[in-house]
Design a protein around this motif. Structure first.
Motif, mmCIF file in Angstrom:
data_model
loop_
_atom_site.group_PDB
_atom_site.id
_atom_site.type_symbol
_atom_site.label_atom_id
_atom_site.label_comp_id
_atom_site.label_asym_id
_atom_site.label_seq_id
_atom_site.Cartn_x
_atom_site.Cartn_y
_atom_site.Cartn_z
ATOM 1 N N GLY A 1 -45.941 -32.434 -104.567
ATOM 2 C CA GLY A 1 -47.256 -32.571 -103.931
ATOM 3 C C GLY A 1 -47.900 -33.907 -104.230
ATOM 4 N N GLY A 2 -47.731 -34.399 -105.465
ATOM 5 C CA GLY A 2 -48.291 -35.692 -105.838
ATOM 6 C C GLY A 2 -47.685 -36.830 -105.032
ATOM 7 N N PHE A 3 -46.359 -36.817 -104.922
ATOM 8 C CA PHE A 3 -45.708 -37.865 -104.126
ATOM 9 C C PHE A 3 -46.024 -37.714 -102.637
ATOM 10 N N ALA A 4 -46.091 -36.471 -102.153
ATOM 11 C CA ALA A 4 -46.372 -36.238 -100.736
ATOM 12 C C ALA A 4 -47.801 -36.655 -100.377
ATOM 13 N N CYS A 5 -48.722 -36.591 -101.331
ATOM 14 C CA CYS A 5 -50.109 -37.011 -101.069
ATOM 15 C C CYS A 5 -50.207 -38.505 -100.811
ATOM 16 N N LEU A 6 -49.184 -39.245 -101.200
ATOM 17 C CA LEU A 6 -49.195 -40.681 -100.945
ATOM 18 C C LEU A 6 -49.082 -40.991 -99.454
ATOM 19 N N MET A 7 -48.466 -40.088 -98.695
ATOM 20 C CA MET A 7 -48.278 -40.327 -97.264
ATOM 21 C C MET A 7 -49.609 -40.439 -96.518
ATOM 22 N N PRO A 8 -50.521 -39.462 -96.619
ATOM 23 C CA PRO A 8 -51.806 -39.625 -95.924
ATOM 24 C C PRO A 8 -52.641 -40.777 -96.479
ATOM 25 N N VAL A 9 -52.543 -41.019 -97.776
ATOM 26 C CA VAL A 9 -53.293 -42.131 -98.367
ATOM 27 C C VAL A 9 -52.762 -43.457 -97.818
ATOM 28 N N LEU A 10 -51.456 -43.568 -97.693
ATOM 29 C CA LEU A 10 -50.852 -44.763 -97.113
ATOM 30 C C LEU A 10 -51.280 -44.937 -95.648
ATOM 31 N N PHE A 11 -51.323 -43.838 -94.904
ATOM 32 C CA PHE A 11 -51.774 -43.889 -93.512
ATOM 33 C C PHE A 11 -53.211 -44.408 -93.430
ATOM 34 N N LEU A 12 -54.090 -43.902 -94.285
ATOM 35 C CA LEU A 12 -55.479 -44.368 -94.293
ATOM 36 C C LEU A 12 -55.566 -45.846 -94.675
ATOM 37 N N ALA A 13 -54.757 -46.273 -95.625
ATOM 38 C CA ALA A 13 -54.760 -47.681 -96.034
ATOM 39 C C ALA A 13 -54.301 -48.575 -94.883
ATOM 40 N N ILE A 14 -53.259 -48.163 -94.174
ATOM 41 C CA ILE A 14 -52.767 -48.950 -93.039
ATOM 42 C C ILE A 14 -53.808 -49.001 -91.924
ATOM 43 N N CYS A 15 -54.438 -47.860 -91.641
ATOM 44 C CA CYS A 15 -55.476 -47.830 -90.597
ATOM 45 C C CYS A 15 -56.646 -48.738 -90.964
ATOM 46 N N THR A 16 -57.041 -48.728 -92.231
ATOM 47 C CA THR A 16 -58.130 -49.595 -92.678
ATOM 48 C C THR A 16 -57.749 -51.056 -92.538
ATOM 49 N N TRP A 17 -56.531 -51.406 -92.924
ATOM 50 C CA TRP A 17 -56.053 -52.779 -92.790
ATOM 51 C C TRP A 17 -56.016 -53.214 -91.329
ATOM 52 N N VAL A 18 -55.564 -52.325 -90.456
ATOM 53 C CA VAL A 18 -55.497 -52.655 -89.028
ATOM 54 C C VAL A 18 -56.890 -52.927 -88.478
ATOM 55 N N VAL A 19 -57.844 -52.045 -88.800
ATOM 56 C CA VAL A 19 -59.196 -52.183 -88.242
ATOM 57 C C VAL A 19 -59.925 -53.393 -88.822
ATOM 58 N N LEU A 20 -59.755 -53.662 -90.108
ATOM 59 C CA LEU A 20 -60.516 -54.747 -90.732
ATOM 60 C C LEU A 20 -59.849 -56.115 -90.642
ATOM 61 N N VAL A 21 -58.509 -56.162 -90.560
ATOM 62 C CA VAL A 21 -57.809 -57.445 -90.593
ATOM 63 C C VAL A 21 -57.124 -57.750 -89.263
ATOM 64 N N GLN A 22 -56.241 -56.874 -88.841
ATOM 65 C CA GLN A 22 -55.422 -57.133 -87.658
ATOM 66 C C GLN A 22 -56.219 -57.131 -86.356
ATOM 67 N N LEU A 23 -57.015 -56.092 -86.168
ATOM 68 C CA LEU A 23 -57.704 -55.914 -84.896
ATOM 69 C C LEU A 23 -58.626 -57.079 -84.537
ATOM 70 N N PRO A 24 -59.477 -57.575 -85.443
ATOM 71 C CA PRO A 24 -60.327 -58.713 -85.064
ATOM 72 C C PRO A 24 -59.522 -59.948 -84.672
ATOM 73 N N ALA A 25 -58.449 -60.221 -85.402
ATOM 74 C CA ALA A 25 -57.630 -61.396 -85.082
ATOM 75 C C ALA A 25 -56.935 -61.228 -83.732
ATOM 76 N N ARG A 26 -56.430 -60.036 -83.479
ATOM 77 C CA ARG A 26 -55.739 -59.790 -82.205
ATOM 78 C C ARG A 26 -56.706 -59.780 -81.036
ATOM 79 N N LEU A 27 -57.910 -59.265 -81.238
ATOM 80 C CA LEU A 27 -58.911 -59.277 -80.165
ATOM 81 C C LEU A 27 -59.324 -60.707 -79.834
ATOM 82 N N ALA A 28 -59.391 -61.559 -80.852
ATOM 83 C CA ALA A 28 -59.739 -62.958 -80.608
ATOM 84 C C ALA A 28 -58.680 -63.650 -79.759
ATOM 85 N N ARG A 29 -57.428 -63.207 -79.871
ATOM 86 C CA ARG A 29 -56.335 -63.775 -79.075
ATOM 87 C C ARG A 29 -56.127 -63.022 -77.764
#
Length: 115
Positions: A68-96
């Motif tokens: 369960g501890g290792f499996a909990c990393l999956m949703p946490v990783l998903f949230l981290a990736i989504c946060t990175w996409v919204v805060l870093v990737q998306l603004p740069a890609r929208l500018a282009r």
């Protein structure tokens, strides 16, 4: 009606993201089951969802706890990736004016409106 025979990764990302968002709460609540113990009057405690498993950190409980501890990393990783996409990737890609990126990540931004 003609179908495209080329693989479109933006559709894959959008589908996977939407599916994971739909099942996120159910999946995370199942993954947290080994960490939710229920105390009994005799001083022992068992898992709320699996009343035959004692919360003693040994045997079945230990195995469930580790998995369960290792499996909990999956949703946490998903949230981290989504946060990175919204805060870093998306603004740069929208500018282009990257329309494919916007389509790929539409599951994150489509339902949200400013204000």
């Amino acid at each position: 009606c003609t179908r495209s025979k080329t693989f479109q990764s933006n559709n894959l990302w959008r589908t996977m993201g939407t599916t994971f968002l739909v099942f996120f709460i159910v999946l995370f609540s199942m993954l947290l089951a080994p960490f939710q113990c229920h105390g009994h009057p005799n001083g022992t405690s068992t898992l709320k969802r699996y009343a035959t498993v004692y919360c003693d950190g040994e045997g079945q409980h230990l195995a469930m706890f580790i998995i369960g501890g290792f499996a909990c990393l999956m949703p946490v990783l998903f949230l981290a990736i989504c946060t990175w996409v919204v805060l870093v990737q998306l603004p740069a890609r929208l500018a282009r004016s990257d329309a494919k990126c916007l389509e790929s990540y539409s599951f994150l931004i489509r339902r949200f409106r400013p204000g």
